[in-house]
Design a protein around this motif. Sequence first.
Motif, PDB file in Angstrom:
ATOM      1  N   ALA A  41      -0.214   3.744   4.718  1.00  0.00           N
ATOM      2  CA  ALA A  41       0.724   3.816   3.306  1.00  0.00           C
ATOM      3  C   ALA A  41       2.097   3.968   3.403  1.00  0.00           C
ATOM      4  CB  ALA A  41       0.306   4.952   2.431  1.00  0.00           C
ATOM      5  N   SER A  87      -3.286   7.493  -3.662  1.00  0.00           N
ATOM      6  CA  SER A  87      -2.723   6.150  -3.068  1.00  0.00           C
ATOM      7  C   SER A  87      -2.873   5.013  -4.025  1.00  0.00           C
ATOM      8  CB  SER A  87      -3.807   5.845  -1.823  1.00  0.00           C
ATOM      9  OG  SER A  87      -5.121   5.907  -1.952  1.00  0.00           O
ATOM     10  N   TRP A 124       0.845  -1.159   0.132  1.00  0.00           N
ATOM     11  CA  TRP A 124       0.061  -0.056   0.037  1.00  0.00           C
ATOM     12  C   TRP A 124       1.031   1.265   0.093  1.00  0.00           C
ATOM     13  CZ3 TRP A 124      -4.566   1.713  -1.012  1.00  0.00           C
ATOM     14  CH2 TRP A 124      -5.199   3.137  -0.177  1.00  0.00           C
ATOM     15  N   TYR A 125       0.757   2.043  -0.802  1.00  0.00           N
ATOM     16  CA  TYR A 125       1.418   3.439  -1.181  1.00  0.00           C
ATOM     17  C   TYR A 125       0.637   4.715  -1.043  1.00  0.00           C
ATOM     18  CZ  TYR A 125       5.796   0.649  -2.342  1.00  0.00           C
ATOM     19  OH  TYR A 125       6.706  -0.332  -2.175  1.00  0.00           O
ATOM     20  N   GLY A 126       1.221   5.600  -0.654  1.00  0.00           N
ATOM     21  CA  GLY A 126       0.220   6.871  -0.832  1.00  0.00           C
ATOM     22  C   GLY A 126       1.011   8.056  -0.901  1.00  0.00           C
TER      23      GLY A 126
END
Length: 207
Positions: free
Chosen positions: A86, A110, A69-71
């Motif tokens: 994130a 995200s 999970w990235y953001g």
Amino acid sequence: MATLDLFPTPVDARRNLLPRDGEVYDFGRVYSATEAGGLFAALLHGVPWQHDELVIAGKRVVTARQVAWYGDGEQAYHYSGATKRALPFSPLLRAVKTRVEQAVGGTFNSCLLNLYMSGAEGMSWHSDDEAALGRSPTIASLSLGATRRFDFRHKRDREKVSVVLGDGQLLLMTGTTQHHWQHALPKTVKVHSPRINLTFRTVLDTD
């Protein structure tokens, strides 16, 4: 939209793939085969993949598929009893986000990445209708690697719509899709190679 005319696949992204109660658009391949192959390899070996942990019917389940999970910030994304915090976008993922945003004409903050090592791994029926995504979320889904079938099922009458997603292909779910339709990635014994799916979205609630 400028990247779309670089590739030979004729696609009418204005055509809604759903018959009613939602909007799904196929933007075709937004990465060439060479670009997609390089991106797939970089993500496969460069992302800190972890098996997902969910709470289903009160029981904690560890999934076969792996996620990351990235953001833009430290967005917390809550789903199926799990909470993801994130990681900051890497330069590579930010470049991918920009390519996707240019293609669909929107912005996202995200990205949830899914790794399926073979057709033995899939995703069961669900809707991305968490409150943190807003009332009518827009989600852009980029496929890399193995070609897989992606299914939609209407919540009321169980009508189904299927689309085959290939390497570098971009799909957009928007409007009331998450209210009225579920989607799934069915398992298959015919696929023996991995697939990476990047789902770009906007998280409204960071708590």
